[in-house]
Design a protein around this motif. Sequence first.
Motif, PDB file in Angstrom:
ATOM      1  N   GLU A 197      10.118  15.743 -12.603  1.00 13.42           N
ATOM      2  CA  GLU A 197       9.133  16.679 -12.287  1.00 13.42           C
ATOM      3  C   GLU A 197       8.056  15.674 -11.967  1.00 13.42           C
ATOM      4  N   GLU A 198       7.641  15.027 -13.113  1.00  9.84           N
ATOM      5  CA  GLU A 198       6.317  14.053 -12.963  1.00  9.84           C
ATOM      6  C   GLU A 198       6.298  12.912 -11.792  1.00  9.84           C
ATOM      7  N   LEU A 199       7.656  12.453 -11.386  1.00 13.37           N
ATOM      8  CA  LEU A 199       7.899  11.537 -10.255  1.00 13.37           C
ATOM      9  C   LEU A 199       7.548  12.413  -8.944  1.00 13.37           C
ATOM     10  N   ALA A 200       8.007  13.617  -8.805  1.00 12.39           N
ATOM     11  CA  ALA A 200       7.870  14.453  -7.929  1.00 12.39           C
ATOM     12  C   ALA A 200       6.289  14.852  -7.356  1.00 12.39           C
ATOM     13  N   ARG A 201       5.618  14.982  -8.637  1.00 17.52           N
ATOM     14  CA  ARG A 201       4.174  15.278  -8.572  1.00 17.52           C
ATOM     15  C   ARG A 201       3.535  14.062  -7.767  1.00 17.52           C
ATOM     16  N   SER A 202       3.910  13.061  -8.435  1.00 19.19           N
ATOM     17  CA  SER A 202       2.874  11.752  -8.112  1.00 19.19           C
ATOM     18  C   SER A 202       3.305  11.093  -6.986  1.00 19.19           C
ATOM     19  N   PHE A 203       4.780  11.032  -6.645  1.00 18.15           N
ATOM     20  CA  PHE A 203       5.389  10.181  -5.675  1.00 18.15           C
ATOM     21  C   PHE A 203       6.549  11.145  -4.868  1.00 18.15           C
ATOM     22  N   PRO A 204       5.832  12.113  -4.213  1.00 16.68           N
ATOM     23  CA  PRO A 204       6.911  13.128  -3.529  1.00 16.68           C
ATOM     24  C   PRO A 204       8.024  12.249  -2.640  1.00 16.68           C
ATOM     25  N   GLY A 205       7.694  11.464  -2.067  1.00 14.86           N
ATOM     26  CA  GLY A 205       8.501  10.729  -1.148  1.00 14.86           C
ATOM     27  C   GLY A 205       9.748   9.929  -1.814  1.00 14.86           C
ATOM     28  N   ALA A 206       9.238   9.491  -2.962  1.00 10.24           N
ATOM     29  CA  ALA A 206      10.310   8.610  -3.834  1.00 10.24           C
ATOM     30  C   ALA A 206      11.268   9.787  -4.646  1.00 10.24           C
ATOM     31  N   ALA A 207      10.574  10.690  -5.242  1.00  9.43           N
ATOM     32  CA  ALA A 207      11.496  11.577  -5.742  1.00  9.43           C
ATOM     33  C   ALA A 207      12.452  12.407  -4.834  1.00  9.43           C
ATOM     34  N   LEU A 208      12.333  12.334  -3.411  1.00 10.18           N
ATOM     35  CA  LEU A 208      13.566  12.973  -2.579  1.00 10.18           C
ATOM     36  C   LEU A 208      14.368  11.965  -2.442  1.00 10.18           C
ATOM     37  N   VAL A 209      14.097  10.661  -2.343  1.00 15.53           N
ATOM     38  CA  VAL A 209      15.188   9.470  -2.253  1.00 15.53           C
ATOM     39  C   VAL A 209      16.139   9.647  -3.397  1.00 15.53           C
TER      40      VAL A 209
ATOM     41  N   ASN B 102       0.726  -1.172   0.029  1.00 20.39           N
ATOM     42  CA  ASN B 102       0.055  -0.156   0.167  1.00 20.39           C
ATOM     43  C   ASN B 102       0.819   1.287  -0.141  1.00 20.39           C
ATOM     44  N   GLY B 103       2.132   1.317  -0.136  1.00 22.78           N
ATOM     45  CA  GLY B 103       3.292   2.300  -0.197  1.00 22.78           C
ATOM     46  C   GLY B 103       2.828   3.159  -1.488  1.00 22.78           C
ATOM     47  N   ALA B 104       3.186   4.564  -1.492  1.00 20.35           N
ATOM     48  CA  ALA B 104       3.434   5.438  -2.344  1.00 20.35           C
ATOM     49  C   ALA B 104       4.571   5.261  -3.219  1.00 20.35           C
ATOM     50  N   VAL B 105       4.671   4.239  -3.827  1.00 18.78           N
ATOM     51  CA  VAL B 105       5.809   4.038  -4.957  1.00 18.78           C
ATOM     52  C   VAL B 105       5.179   3.390  -6.107  1.00 18.78           C
ATOM     53  N   PRO B 106       5.792   3.771  -7.217  1.00 16.53           N
ATOM     54  CA  PRO B 106       5.403   3.481  -8.613  1.00 16.53           C
ATOM     55  C   PRO B 106       5.120   2.041  -8.785  1.00 16.53           C
TER      56      PRO B 106
ATOM     57  N   LEU C  81      15.191  15.761   3.224  1.00 11.35           N
ATOM     58  CA  LEU C  81      14.801  14.450   4.045  1.00 11.35           C
ATOM     59  C   LEU C  81      14.721  14.779   5.434  1.00 11.35           C
ATOM     60  N   HIS C  82      15.490  15.654   6.018  1.00 11.44           N
ATOM     61  CA  HIS C  82      15.248  16.241   7.518  1.00 11.44           C
ATOM     62  C   HIS C  82      13.994  16.685   7.736  1.00 11.44           C
ATOM     63  N   LEU C  83      13.675  17.498   6.638  1.00 11.69           N
ATOM     64  CA  LEU C  83      12.156  18.227   6.750  1.00 11.69           C
ATOM     65  C   LEU C  83      11.193  17.157   6.644  1.00 11.69           C
ATOM     66  N   ALA C  84      11.195  16.148   5.824  1.00 12.43           N
ATOM     67  CA  ALA C  84      10.336  15.143   5.648  1.00 12.43           C
ATOM     68  C   ALA C  84      10.028  14.279   7.238  1.00 12.43           C
ATOM     69  N   THR C  85      11.497  14.243   7.750  1.00 12.93           N
ATOM     70  CA  THR C  85      11.294  13.494   9.087  1.00 12.93           C
ATOM     71  C   THR C  85      10.600  14.485  10.125  1.00 12.93           C
ATOM     72  N   THR C  86      10.856  15.802  10.108  1.00  6.82           N
ATOM     73  CA  THR C  86      10.363  16.643  11.219  1.00  6.82           C
ATOM     74  C   THR C  86       8.985  16.599  10.823  1.00  6.82           C
ATOM     75  N   LEU C  87       8.552  16.809   9.486  1.00  4.72           N
ATOM     76  CA  LEU C  87       7.145  17.236   9.396  1.00  4.72           C
ATOM     77  C   LEU C  87       6.360  16.141   9.963  1.00  4.72           C
ATOM     78  N   SER C  88       6.737  14.869  10.113  1.00  2.00           N
ATOM     79  CA  SER C  88       5.883  13.731  10.594  1.00  2.00           C
ATOM     80  C   SER C  88       5.510  14.228  12.095  1.00  2.00           C
ATOM     81  N   GLN C  89       6.353  15.094  12.658  1.00  2.00           N
ATOM     82  CA  GLN C  89       5.926  15.450  14.207  1.00  2.00           C
ATOM     83  C   GLN C  89       4.921  16.589  14.078  1.00  2.00           C
ATOM     84  N   ALA C  90       4.868  17.215  12.902  1.00  2.00           N
ATOM     85  CA  ALA C  90       4.089  18.393  13.184  1.00  2.00           C
ATOM     86  C   ALA C  90       2.515  18.095  13.552  1.00  2.00           C
ATOM     87  N   ALA C  91       1.912  18.807  14.533  1.00  2.00           N
ATOM     88  CA  ALA C  91       0.638  18.529  14.647  1.00  2.00           C
ATOM     89  C   ALA C  91      -0.431  19.539  14.412  1.00  2.00           C
TER      90      ALA C  91
END
Length: 703
Positions: free
Chosen positions: A89-101, A68-72, A317-327
Amino acid sequence: MRRESPTAAGPGRDARHLHDLLTSVIDRTGAHIGALYLLDEDRQVLLMDATQGFPITIARAWSRVRFNGAVPVAEALRDRRLVWLADQEELARSFPGAALVVPYHFSLAAAPIHADDVGWGALMLAWPSGRTELSEKHRKAIEDTCEQMGTILREAALLGQPVRPHVRPRVLAPRRGRRLDPDAALAALDCLNGLPEGYLALNLDGRITFLTGPAAELLGEPASRLIGERPWEVLPWLNTPEYEDHYRAAVISHEPVSFTARRPGEQWLAFQLYPAPSGLSVRITPSTMARDPGHLMPDPVVRGGRATTATTLFGMLHLATTLSQAATVQDVVDLVADHVLPVFTAQSLTILSTENGRMTVLGSRGAQQKSIENFNRWALAEPVSGDVDEPMFYATRRELREVYPLANDDPTSACAVLPLSTPVRPLGMLVIGYDRPHHFTSDERATLTALAGLVAQALERARLYDTKHRLAQSLQASLLPRRLPQVGGLDVAARYLPATRGIDIGGDFYDMIRLSDHCAAAAIGDVQGHDPTAAALMGQARTAIRAYAASGADPGEVLAHTNRLLIDLTPNRFTSCLYISLDLKRGVLNVASAGHLPALLHHDGDTWLIEPSPGLLLGIDPHATYEAVEVALPPGSTIALYTDGLVETPGTLLDDGIDELCLRLSRFAPRPLQEVADALIGPAASDDLRADDIALLLLRSAG
């Protein structure tokens, strides 16, 4: 050793057949990377079974993909369709997490492997970027290969010998053409050694497999120490993330990459990395010039200037980690601004929400208040026509003014407008502004587009949190008295603070009941739990206390009756409660406690505790009794009832917290009662990390 018959069936033969099909489809389609994924036994995880052209150090991050992951590859198998992504850019629009990796330039196709309506896995192929669409010839080759793979996997399962994915991906070697004549190889080596530049070869894992004498000399190490090593690991002056990132970019994008590096002794070396069938071919050119690879390298360089890509990647990647803590929404605004503005050297950031065809500012950083006001006026007059689903980049003020009436005193000279949307609905836009013209490179566009996807996910979670938090606070407020009754000769003040952590309903309550012209009762309590059941119990406790108090019962009887009722209504839930009745004419008060904190009584500069015999918490024993104690109430006395959130802090004893509250009450008691309440609740109100809600009820008899 017994050899397996060429015609013998079994998992080993089937796996080899699958791997042959993978290698074949890579050749037929001209892909430079391919991977075969198979579902595990639980059918919840796609495991990479084999790969070609994919460095194993990078492939490990993709070796396990949740179904169920957001991966192609996961989406291709779930939706039973071929997923085509033409560029980064198309990868970033559809799968932002994968595009950052994997923030590199390439085209990608992912296709499902299924047979008889049963999914077995997925196939992934990648090409150098530049393909706007997948040709029909290549699409058919992929679909035919997936069909053959599905048949093999289905038949193996029917025979009771299912093909299981390898624990670690098997790395397949590319098919080679003709063998090289040894004499020609020696002649080629002599030719390379006679050139002033250095040449070396890296395998897909980044290790040196060959280098010329001039290359070893330029790198400053003997060949024996370099062979089999990664340059950025064995050479300290290359041991920074950006140099490894150049290697990754060349391998994944399959395009030339160039950069310069300074070795000890102030000598500059220019490196050119060219993709090869089994890795990279590297040319090293000596230079004492500034960083100008174009001057040194007459060959066209497709990708250059990636010096900041690694830094940007790690920042995102650091932002992606910290965003998971945003309430909350404000948390999202603050975290994005803190990370994005420095990384992209931008000056302002604004998050806009789209609601009912209008745009509103959810939060901003660095934007002038006048600019926000101008935007709000413009947004009121200009409804949003349709959903903005494509990122827009404006490099100059002239470009920006074509779509937005930029004020003359607005410093914004360039901006990126990035849509924030989830698979369910559009949320708004992220606007990143610059105070001078800014050219957005393709790398920046792709990274910012991927960033918008991460921000949209965090914003959706935060808005849901905020909605639930407002609902909880609204419900909590409805369960507390809207106004307290007036009794002659008695002044009253009440305060309530919800917890700032979590979205649960608080369990603290207070109430006051007018019994006669000169008599009143007050109660304060704390219900176990922070959920709808606790909220219901809180309302039942208040109603019961009011009913029994109005019937003329003394404090002990009020608590005993309430206890029995709560056990019948909500068993296995406990409530602490302190109940007092005041007779202002006689100047006395009666107090009974069900396991609650003691009340405070202040008079004439002194403060002391009112501690009746502590009874059991309400809701434990239906036969529990509660003893009341009578205390004198001199004119001008102040009584404080409170819950534990006011006196409990991490690392502090409860008794110390109560002693501190006594000191504060003595200090502020001469003030008007409303000011006293503000002073007592003040330290807790300024704490942004309250873990519990707080109730405070103050009563003062006339002096």
